[in-house]
Design a protein around this motif. Structure first.
Motif, mmCIF file in Angstrom:
data_model
loop_
_atom_site.group_PDB
_atom_site.id
_atom_site.type_symbol
_atom_site.label_atom_id
_atom_site.label_comp_id
_atom_site.label_asym_id
_atom_site.label_seq_id
_atom_site.Cartn_x
_atom_site.Cartn_y
_atom_site.Cartn_z
ATOM 1 N N LYS A 1 0.828 -1.201 0.000
ATOM 2 C CA LYS A 1 0.000 0.000 0.000
ATOM 3 C C LYS A 1 0.864 1.253 0.000
ATOM 4 N N VAL A 2 0.244 2.326 -0.473
ATOM 5 C CA VAL A 2 0.953 3.598 -0.590
ATOM 6 C C VAL A 2 0.185 4.664 0.173
ATOM 7 N N LYS A 3 0.923 5.554 0.813
ATOM 8 C CA LYS A 3 0.301 6.652 1.576
ATOM 9 C C LYS A 3 0.751 7.994 1.010
ATOM 10 N N GLY A 4 -0.104 8.972 1.097
ATOM 11 C CA GLY A 4 0.254 10.332 0.712
ATOM 12 C C GLY A 4 0.201 10.575 -0.780
ATOM 13 N N ARG A 5 0.355 11.835 -1.179
ATOM 14 C CA ARG A 5 0.318 12.224 -2.591
ATOM 15 C C ARG A 5 1.507 13.111 -2.892
ATOM 16 N N ILE B 1 15.604 10.581 -0.356
ATOM 17 C CA ILE B 1 14.843 11.812 -0.589
ATOM 18 C C ILE B 1 15.765 13.024 -0.568
ATOM 19 N N LYS B 2 17.062 12.752 -0.714
ATOM 20 C CA LYS B 2 18.024 13.839 -0.678
ATOM 21 C C LYS B 2 17.915 14.700 -1.946
ATOM 22 N N CYS B 3 17.710 14.066 -3.074
ATOM 23 C CA CYS B 3 17.695 14.802 -4.349
ATOM 24 C C CYS B 3 16.305 14.857 -4.982
ATOM 25 N N HIS B 4 15.433 13.956 -4.609
ATOM 26 C CA HIS B 4 14.057 13.947 -5.131
ATOM 27 C C HIS B 4 13.191 13.250 -4.094
ATOM 28 N N THR B 5 11.874 13.268 -4.270
ATOM 29 C CA THR B 5 10.982 12.667 -3.268
ATOM 30 C C THR B 5 10.843 11.162 -3.502
ATOM 31 N N MET B 6 10.185 10.476 -2.583
ATOM 32 C CA MET B 6 9.949 9.038 -2.709
ATOM 33 C C MET B 6 8.935 8.730 -3.814
ATOM 34 N N GLU B 7 8.201 9.750 -4.249
ATOM 35 C CA GLU B 7 7.195 9.542 -5.291
ATOM 36 C C GLU B 7 7.795 8.832 -6.511
ATOM 37 N N ARG B 8 9.002 9.252 -6.872
ATOM 38 C CA ARG B 8 9.681 8.695 -8.041
ATOM 39 C C ARG B 8 9.890 7.182 -7.878
ATOM 40 N N THR B 9 10.325 6.793 -6.703
ATOM 41 C CA THR B 9 10.586 5.377 -6.435
ATOM 42 C C THR B 9 9.279 4.589 -6.356
ATOM 43 N N VAL B 10 8.265 5.169 -5.704
ATOM 44 C CA VAL B 10 6.969 4.492 -5.577
ATOM 45 C C VAL B 10 6.376 4.236 -6.970
ATOM 46 N N ILE B 11 6.415 5.265 -7.825
ATOM 47 C CA ILE B 11 5.835 5.116 -9.165
ATOM 48 C C ILE B 11 6.615 4.081 -9.979
ATOM 49 N N ALA B 12 7.934 4.080 -9.832
ATOM 50 C CA ALA B 12 8.752 3.103 -10.557
ATOM 51 C C ALA B 12 8.369 1.677 -10.151
ATOM 52 N N ILE B 13 8.174 1.455 -8.843
ATOM 53 C CA ILE B 13 7.801 0.120 -8.351
ATOM 54 C C ILE B 13 6.389 -0.242 -8.816
ATOM 55 N N GLN B 14 5.477 0.711 -8.713
ATOM 56 C CA GLN B 14 4.075 0.422 -9.048
ATOM 57 C C GLN B 14 3.874 0.147 -10.529
#
Ligand code: HEC
Length: 120
Positions: free
Chosen positions: A24-28, A55-68
């Protein structure tokens, strides 16, 4: 009657398995991350580290989307286990990544696990 009960049990087990398989994923947007509640206990330490280091250079969103999606959102390359490993090495080589080999290894293992769970 026995058959009906067995059938019902199989359906319930199947439903339970699919609802647990997905991470599951939380937040937007900038606050998006995997739901810590769906990360098993043995991966919690790696998960916490990833949530700080990645999250030093970008947010976790990038990683979450890549996995999803199974696709790296910036380059559009497939985000599979090979890509995870290559990306880990790439990060390690970035001079300001502030990560060591052991940390990258742990994150790669965690991301591989997340890929497996999402592929179910
Ligand atoms: C030193 C800065 C930095 C750190 C730390 C960092 N990233 Fe990145 N990340 C980037 C940059 C810059 C890009 C843009 C594309 C590239 O250079 O690969 C990127 C892109 C990405 C992408 C998209 C790749 C693509 O090809 O579309 C993912 C997924 C990603 N990062 C995950 C992570 C993870 C997981 C971590 C922690 C292990 C992490 N990043 C840590 C700088 C960083």
């Amino acid at each position: 009657m026995k058959r009906i009960i067995t059938f019902a049990a199989v359906i319930i087990l199947a439903l339970a398995a699919t609802s647990e398989a997905r991470i599951k994923v939380k937040g937007r947007g900038a606050t998006m991350n995997f739901d810590p509640g769906s990360i098993p206990a043995n991966f919690q330490a790696s998960f916490e580290m990833m949530s700080k280091k990645c999250i030093k250079c970008h947010t976790m969103e990038r990683t979450v989307i890549a996995i999803q999606t199974g696709r790296a959102p910036i380059t559009g390359q497939p985000f599979d286990k090979q890509a995870v490993k290559a990306y880990g090495i790439k990060m390690l080589r970035k001079p300001n990544s502030d990560m060591n080999k052991q940390e990258i290894r742990e994150i790669v293992i965690l991301l591989n696990y997340l890929l497996d769970e999402n592929a179910r």
